[in-house]
Design an enzyme around this catalytic site. Structure first.
Site, PDB file in Angstrom:
ATOM      1  N   HIS A  13       0.848  -1.207   0.000  1.00  0.00           N
ATOM      2  CA  HIS A  13       0.000   0.000   0.000  1.00  0.00           C
ATOM      3  C   HIS A  13       0.887   1.262   0.000  1.00  0.00           C
ATOM      4  O   HIS A  13       0.900   2.016   0.972  1.00  0.00           O
ATOM      5  CB  HIS A  13      -0.873  -0.069   1.262  1.00  0.00           C
ATOM      6  N   GLU A  44      -1.008   1.614  -5.236  1.00  0.00           N
ATOM      7  CA  GLU A  44      -0.808   0.386  -4.475  1.00  0.00           C
ATOM      8  C   GLU A  44      -0.780  -0.835  -5.388  1.00  0.00           C
ATOM      9  O   GLU A  44      -1.628  -0.954  -6.289  1.00  0.00           O
ATOM     10  CB  GLU A  44      -1.940   0.256  -3.451  1.00  0.00           C
TER      11      GLU A  44
HETATM   12  O1  TA6 Z   1      -6.178   1.859  -0.312  1.00  0.00           O
HETATM   13  C1  TA6 Z   1      -7.101   2.888  -0.051  1.00  0.00           C
HETATM   14  C2  TA6 Z   1      -7.798   2.600   1.280  1.00  0.00           C
HETATM   15  O2  TA6 Z   1      -8.454   1.355   1.248  1.00  0.00           O
HETATM   16  C3  TA6 Z   1      -8.747   3.762   1.591  1.00  0.00           C
HETATM   17  O3  TA6 Z   1     -10.106   3.354   1.507  1.00  0.00           O
HETATM   18  C4  TA6 Z   1      -8.329   4.195   3.004  1.00  0.00           C
HETATM   19  O4  TA6 Z   1      -9.055   3.468   3.983  1.00  0.00           O
HETATM   20  C5  TA6 Z   1      -6.843   3.821   2.971  1.00  0.00           C
HETATM   21  O5  TA6 Z   1      -6.825   2.548   2.345  1.00  0.00           O
HETATM   22  C6  TA6 Z   1      -6.130   3.843   4.300  1.00  0.00           C
HETATM   23  O6  TA6 Z   1      -6.589   2.800   5.120  1.00  0.00           O
HETATM   24  P1  TA6 Z   1      -6.019   2.746   6.637  1.00  0.00           P
HETATM   25  O7  TA6 Z   1      -6.685   1.550   7.260  1.00  0.00           O
HETATM   26  O8  TA6 Z   1      -4.535   2.586   6.539  1.00  0.00           O
HETATM   27  O9  TA6 Z   1      -6.388   4.060   7.260  1.00  0.00           O
END
Ligand code: TA6
Length: 295
Positions: free
Chosen positions: A165, A269
């Site tokens: 991510h 990601e």
């Molecule tokens: O990858 C994007 C996502 O799924 C968004 O929806 C947002 O929730 C982000 O990840 C960050 O997630 P986190 O649990 O690290 O705050």
């Protein structure tokens, strides 16, 4: 094996990082970098002659049981909220777990490869009924190559989602364009999870953006006009690319994300998520890899 027993090559130093969490600092003629054992989390990479490539929040937590905000969170064995139990941690437990340092090796061209491992154990099985062996290898050099390998050590098929991510540092997300996803179908999490098809134009940012691009193996390029640079993200073993910027309201809603930080980052990601979830037969393995370079 105790940490002190693991031989470290020149350019790699074991440190007590933020919150006292153990990490390795990398400093060679090729680059500087940093990786925490907590979550096998790469928190920095800067090839010589360029600015920092990964973004980190000034407000990130560094403590057991909480995710680090920025760098490259390892999402496993689910992506986003748990499919059926909202009490489970978003993006799975791998990024919240203490990984074991297995080896650190000097490679050609002044690169340093760091390998950590995690076995999903009994305490995880309450959340997830599959014994798996995970390995994260981060190779810090003139490019950054990060690979997550999963092996199913159980006796039944194992279905999972996964993501590297990655948070990229940009001059101003409002001047960023992302190339490489034209014509790809995506799930738009800002528009009710509906499916749309990306048109030919590069992706620009004018508001909260949260898109899961499916069935794509393409290399993406982040054109960071404000800093006059382009960052290429090439991938292997990945069918999903996620593009995210929280924008103003979502940034304000996250305690570990500064209200004023959203213009300085974009997530691209490297994943296998939603419809691209994977199933491993007993004994089988899979490798997900992202190769990042400044063009
Ligand atoms: O990858 C994007 C996502 O799924 C968004 O929806 C947002 O929730 C982000 O990840 C960050 O997630 P986190 O649990 O690290 O705050």
């Amino acid at each position: 094996m105790s940490l002190s027993a693991i031989p470290l090559p020149a350019g790699a130093t074991l440190q007590a990082g933020r919150g006292g969490l153990p990490c390795l600092a990398i400093d060679t003629p090729a680059c500087t970098g940093e990786i925490y054992f907590h979550g096998a989390h790469v928190t920095a990479w800067q090839p010589h002659g360029h600015g920092p490539v990964l973004w980190m929040s000034r407000h990130s937590a560094f403590e057991p049981g909480r995710p680090i905000r920025g760098g490259i969170p390892v999402c496993f064995p689910w992506f986003g909220p748990h499919p059926s139990d909202p009490s489970r941690p978003p993006h799975g437990f791998a990024r919240l777990s203490p990984w074991t340092l297995d080896r650190v090796e000097r490679r050609i061209d002044d690169a340093v490869a760091v390998t950590l491992s995690l076995r999903t154990g009994a305490d995880d099985l309450r959340h997830w009924p599959h014994p798996c062996a995970l390995t994260l290898e981060a190779t810090f050099g003139r490019q950054l190559v990060v690979a997550l390998s999963v092996r199913n050590d159980g006796d039944s098929p194992c279905m999972f989602q996964e993501a590297l991510h990655t948070y990229f540092a940009v001059g101003d997300v409002r001047q960023v364009a992302i190339e490489g996803l034209a014509g790809t179908t995506y799930v738009d999490k800002v528009r009710g999870g509906e499916h749309f098809r990306q048109d030919a134009a590069p992706i620009g940012f004018t508001g909260e953006t949260d898109r899961v691009y499916l069935d794509t193996e393409s290399t993406t390029v982040i054109d960071d006009a404000a800093q006059g640079r382009r960052i290429a993200v090439e991938k292997q073993g990945s069918r999903t690319t996620v593009v995210w910027n929280p924008w103003i309201a979502k940034a304000k809603a996250m305690p570990d994300f500064g209200d004023d930080e959203w213009p300085a980052m974009v997530c691209v990601e490297t994943a296998n998520a939603l419809d691209n979830a994977l199933t491993l037969a007993p004994g089988d393995g899979h490798r997900l890899q992202a190769s990042i370079r400044v063009e």
